[in-house]
Scaffold this motif. Structure first.
Motif, PDB file in Angstrom:
ATOM      1  N   THR A   1      -4.982   7.421  -9.736  1.00 60.45           N
ATOM      2  CA  THR A   1      -5.178   6.290  -8.803  1.00 60.45           C
ATOM      3  C   THR A   1      -5.024   4.979  -9.557  1.00 60.45           C
ATOM      4  O   THR A   1      -5.624   4.786 -10.625  1.00 60.45           O
ATOM      5  CB  THR A   1      -6.582   6.353  -8.158  1.00 60.45           C
ATOM      6  OG1 THR A   1      -6.709   7.605  -7.482  1.00 60.45           O
ATOM      7  CG2 THR A   1      -6.761   5.218  -7.168  1.00 60.45           C
TER       8      THR A   1
ATOM      9  N   ALA B   1       0.828  -1.208   0.000  1.00 58.93           N
ATOM     10  CA  ALA B   1       0.000   0.000   0.000  1.00 58.93           C
ATOM     11  C   ALA B   1       0.863   1.260   0.000  1.00 58.93           C
ATOM     12  O   ALA B   1       0.527   2.255  -0.660  1.00 58.93           O
ATOM     13  CB  ALA B   1      -0.940  -0.016   1.208  1.00 58.93           C
ATOM     14  N   LYS B   2       1.964   1.233   0.757  1.00 56.31           N
ATOM     15  CA  LYS B   2       2.861   2.380   0.793  1.00 56.31           C
ATOM     16  C   LYS B   2       3.478   2.644  -0.580  1.00 56.31           C
ATOM     17  O   LYS B   2       3.619   3.807  -1.015  1.00 56.31           O
ATOM     18  CB  LYS B   2       3.961   2.164   1.825  1.00 56.31           C
ATOM     19  CG  LYS B   2       3.478   2.254   3.268  1.00 56.31           C
ATOM     20  CD  LYS B   2       4.631   2.049   4.242  1.00 56.31           C
ATOM     21  CE  LYS B   2       4.169   2.192   5.687  1.00 56.31           C
ATOM     22  NZ  LYS B   2       5.283   1.985   6.636  1.00 56.31           N
TER      23      LYS B   2
ATOM     24  N   ARG C   1       2.186   1.912  -3.518  1.00 56.49           N
ATOM     25  CA  ARG C   1       1.160   2.467  -4.391  1.00 56.49           C
ATOM     26  C   ARG C   1       0.928   3.955  -4.095  1.00 56.49           C
ATOM     27  O   ARG C   1       0.748   4.771  -5.004  1.00 56.49           O
ATOM     28  CB  ARG C   1      -0.159   1.692  -4.208  1.00 56.49           C
ATOM     29  CG  ARG C   1      -0.169   0.357  -4.945  1.00 56.49           C
ATOM     30  CD  ARG C   1      -1.547  -0.305  -4.831  1.00 56.49           C
ATOM     31  NE  ARG C   1      -1.603  -1.508  -5.628  1.00 56.49           N
ATOM     32  CZ  ARG C   1      -1.927  -1.539  -6.916  1.00 56.49           C
ATOM     33  NH1 ARG C   1      -2.184  -0.409  -7.553  1.00 56.49           N
ATOM     34  NH2 ARG C   1      -1.973  -2.670  -7.577  1.00 56.49           N
ATOM     35  N   LYS C   2       0.919   4.292  -2.813  1.00 58.19           N
ATOM     36  CA  LYS C   2       0.705   5.691  -2.430  1.00 58.19           C
ATOM     37  C   LYS C   2       1.865   6.565  -2.918  1.00 58.19           C
ATOM     38  O   LYS C   2       1.672   7.698  -3.388  1.00 58.19           O
ATOM     39  CB  LYS C   2       0.561   5.807  -0.921  1.00 58.19           C
ATOM     40  CG  LYS C   2       0.190   7.212  -0.436  1.00 58.19           C
ATOM     41  CD  LYS C   2      -0.009   7.231   1.056  1.00 58.19           C
ATOM     42  CE  LYS C   2      -0.473   8.630   1.501  1.00 58.19           C
ATOM     43  NZ  LYS C   2       0.471   9.684   1.138  1.00 58.19           N
ATOM     44  N   ALA C   3       3.104   6.045  -2.822  1.00 58.32           N
ATOM     45  CA  ALA C   3       4.267   6.813  -3.280  1.00 58.32           C
ATOM     46  C   ALA C   3       4.200   7.059  -4.784  1.00 58.32           C
ATOM     47  O   ALA C   3       4.474   8.177  -5.269  1.00 58.32           O
ATOM     48  CB  ALA C   3       5.548   6.066  -2.916  1.00 58.32           C
TER      49      ALA C   3
ATOM     50  N   ASP D   1       1.484   7.097  -6.615  1.00 62.91           N
ATOM     51  CA  ASP D   1       0.361   8.000  -6.856  1.00 62.91           C
ATOM     52  C   ASP D   1       0.761   9.458  -6.587  1.00 62.91           C
ATOM     53  O   ASP D   1       0.443  10.366  -7.364  1.00 62.91           O
ATOM     54  CB  ASP D   1      -0.811   7.587  -5.972  1.00 62.91           C
ATOM     55  CG  ASP D   1      -2.053   8.428  -6.223  1.00 62.91           C
ATOM     56  OD1 ASP D   1      -2.592   8.363  -7.349  1.00 62.91           O
ATOM     57  OD2 ASP D   1      -2.461   9.153  -5.301  1.00 62.91           O
ATOM     58  N   ASP D   2       1.479   9.666  -5.480  1.00 67.22           N
ATOM     59  CA  ASP D   2       1.914  11.023  -5.142  1.00 67.22           C
ATOM     60  C   ASP D   2       2.881  11.562  -6.192  1.00 67.22           C
ATOM     61  O   ASP D   2       2.846  12.748  -6.563  1.00 67.22           O
ATOM     62  CB  ASP D   2       2.571  11.034  -3.762  1.00 67.22           C
ATOM     63  CG  ASP D   2       1.582  10.757  -2.642  1.00 67.22           C
ATOM     64  OD1 ASP D   2       0.358  10.901  -2.881  1.00 67.22           O
ATOM     65  OD2 ASP D   2       2.028  10.384  -1.526  1.00 67.22           O
TER      66      ASP D   2
ATOM     67  N   ARG E   1       0.994  12.481  -9.379  1.00 62.24           N
ATOM     68  CA  ARG E   1       0.132  13.634  -9.137  1.00 62.24           C
ATOM     69  C   ARG E   1       0.950  14.920  -9.167  1.00 62.24           C
ATOM     70  O   ARG E   1       0.512  15.949  -9.668  1.00 62.24           O
ATOM     71  CB  ARG E   1      -0.571  13.475  -7.794  1.00 62.24           C
ATOM     72  CG  ARG E   1      -1.539  14.617  -7.469  1.00 62.24           C
ATOM     73  CD  ARG E   1      -2.295  14.358  -6.191  1.00 62.24           C
ATOM     74  NE  ARG E   1      -1.365  14.133  -5.081  1.00 62.24           N
ATOM     75  CZ  ARG E   1      -1.771  13.802  -3.848  1.00 62.24           C
ATOM     76  NH1 ARG E   1      -3.050  13.633  -3.589  1.00 62.24           N
ATOM     77  NH2 ARG E   1      -0.871  13.619  -2.902  1.00 62.24           N
TER      78      ARG E   1
ATOM     79  N   GLN F   1      -4.365  13.998  -9.637  1.00 64.22           N
ATOM     80  CA  GLN F   1      -4.224  12.722  -8.947  1.00 64.22           C
ATOM     81  C   GLN F   1      -4.528  11.559  -9.868  1.00 64.22           C
ATOM     82  O   GLN F   1      -5.480  11.562 -10.628  1.00 64.22           O
ATOM     83  CB  GLN F   1      -5.151  12.664  -7.726  1.00 64.22           C
ATOM     84  CG  GLN F   1      -4.993  11.395  -6.910  1.00 64.22           C
ATOM     85  CD  GLN F   1      -5.887  11.390  -5.688  1.00 64.22           C
ATOM     86  OE1 GLN F   1      -6.600  12.368  -5.459  1.00 64.22           O
ATOM     87  NE2 GLN F   1      -5.834  10.315  -4.933  1.00 64.22           N
TER      88      GLN F   1
END
Length: 489
Positions: free
Chosen positions: A487, A468-469, A471-473, A475-476, A479, A485
């Motif tokens: 996803t 999950a981390k 994927r978030k990195a 995505d950021d 963006r 953004q």
């Protein structure tokens, strides 16, 4: 599980230790298996309130509950070699034989039907050899599954041919027979019968006669009352334990003329010291194992301990070598009020580590799995249907009864009573526990094969969080580059 396999592959765990850890885990994971139903050819008029018993096979569309015995199941016995033939006795005096190998796939629902039935005496001309009153106890011939024994309130003990479902011998003992026991190791073929009479009757299957009555010198005037429990030692072929209405547990040596060698005393926590034999001490006839009738007795497979249960709602564990009360405390949850013999058993030898045996106890409406030496509850097996059920009376009509456990039997791999059997059967029929109930049903309880153990779950959770981390990195990053953004799914 994966961590155990890893330790096993590294050689840190031996095969015996690995097997013990696995079977101990399975012993603590029993759960109801409602996909297995036993159809004795009877149907209740409709499901009782609160019942969730599912039906399988060709009965799945019928809004009925299945009855193995229309007046309630009073006793069960499972042959110890293949663990294939299950015998059930009913309060209506009928006996049924079930082939557990009928199930071709243990993971699928199955509807068992009896392979043979023995009607109540008088119901049919061919059933004149059957019992007239309710069955009190069933057991298989100790060295061959070709024969089994039944006892009844009609004062008789009967020997049956398993294959032909036909009586081979009948013994009238002149009193209600509450229980009987055959030694699992002896060659003398003596059947110890607990009856309404205070004397314990020994029936010799070879000579087809009652050869001996075991009478305690302290039983003058019949003060001991009926004998409700009998159990032979699994290591000494001539040693017998009996429990009576007077609260006493007596130890007998059937080779001696007097027979009685000891009485277990609930106040004795020391037993015999200095290497003396159990029969060497002076018998104190006022000794009592329980403050109420004793209706449950069993030995551990190695013969080291005797377990007794009484109407005083107590379970006591005794050192078989010294007669000492080990003071194991099972707490206030024990319920035991049935007049007949209570069937309980300990986990077979080798399935748990030494001094970590488990006791399986029918606690009226549930099965308690408890640590034999600590007394703590490991698990409660519930889900037995409605607390009150309607059953059919022998003389017609119906009556409401408390849905109480009457008998439990153990099935391991390759044998019902084999001490070396695994928790799960290696054949088509599932290994586990089978229980009889006053609502007329036979139920199965199987160990659940778990998924990830706690360590594996922690590892899995860590991987999920790291994923999950990442994927978030990503995505950021996109963006910030694209100004909007993005996803990823």
């Amino acid at each position: 599980m994966n961590s155990l396999l890893f330790e096993r592959s590294l050689g840190n765990l031996g095969p015996n230790v690995f097997a013990t850890l696995q079977t101990t885990t399975l012993l603590r994971s029993f759960a109801p298996a409602p996909r297995f139903c036993f159809d004795g050819g009877y149907r209740s008029p409709g499901p009782s309130e609160g019942s969730s018993t599912p039906l399988v096979g060709d009965a799945v569309e019928q809004p009925f509950l299945l009855w193995a015995h229309q007046a309630g199941v009073s006793s069960l016995a499972l042959e110890r070699f293949d663990g294939r033939i299950l015998v059930s006795g009913g309060s209506d005096a009928t006996i049924k034989l079930w082939d557990l190998e009928q199930c071709s796939n243990s993971s699928s629902p199955h509807l068992y039907r009896p392979i043979a039935s023995i009607p109540r005496a008088g119901d049919q001309q061919a059933s004149a050899s059957g019992h007239r009153f309710g069955i009190t106890h069933l057991s298989f011939y100790p060295f061959d599954s070709a024969a089994f024994l039944s006892s009844s309130y009609d004062h008789t003990l009967k020997l049956w041919s398993t294959q032909q479902a036909r009586v081979s011998g009948s013994f009238n003992l002149g009193a209600k027979v509450y229980t009987h026991a055959v030694s699992p190791i002896a060659s003398h073929l003596l059947v110890a019968c607990g009856t309404q009479h205070p004397a314990v009757r020994l029936v010799d299957l070879r000579s087809s006669s009652a050869v001996q009555s075991l009478v305690s010198p302290g039983q003058a005037g019949g003060s001991a009352g009926a004998t409700l429990a009998t159990a032979w030692s699994p290591v000494h072929e001539h040693v017998l334990a009996t429990g009576a209405v007077d609260g006493a547990v007596r130890i007998w040596d059937v080779r001696q003329s007097s027979g009685l060698v000891a009485l277990l005393d609930q106040e004795d926590s020391f037993g015999i010291q200095g290497g003396a034999e159990l029969g060497d001490r002076v018998i104190r006839f006022s000794a009592r194992a329980h403050a109420g009738p004793v209706n449950g007795l069993t030995w551990t497979d190695d013969g080291a301990f005797i377990v007794s249960a009484g109407h005083d709602r107590r379970i006591r564990v005794w050192d078989a070598a010294t007669g000492a009360n080990t003071l194991a405390s099972f707490g206030p949850t024990i319920r035991n009020s049935q007049l007949g013999s209570l069937t309980m058993f300990t986990s077979p030898l080798g399935l748990t580590a030494s001094q970590q045996e488990l006791l399986f106890f029918p606690n009226e409406t549930e099965i308690l799995v408890m640590d034999l030496h600590e007394g703590s509850i490991v698990t409660r097996l519930r889900g037995m249907g409605p607390s009150v059920s309607a059953i059919r009376a022998q003389r017609g009509g119906e009556r409401a009864v408390k849905n109480q456990l009457t008998s439990i039997v153990w099935r391991g791999a390759g044998g019902g009573g084999s001490s070396s059997g695994a928790v799960m059967g290696g054949t088509n029929a599932p290994g586990g526990i089978y229980s009889g109930h006053l609502d007329g049903q036979i139920r199965a309880w199987l160990p659940q094969l778990g998924g990830l153990d706690e360590e594996d779950k922690d590892i899995s959770q860590e991987v999920t969080v790291a994923h999950a981390k990442k994927r978030k990195a990503l995505d950021d990053t996109f963006r910030s580059l694209m100004g909007k953004q993005i996803t990823f799914s």
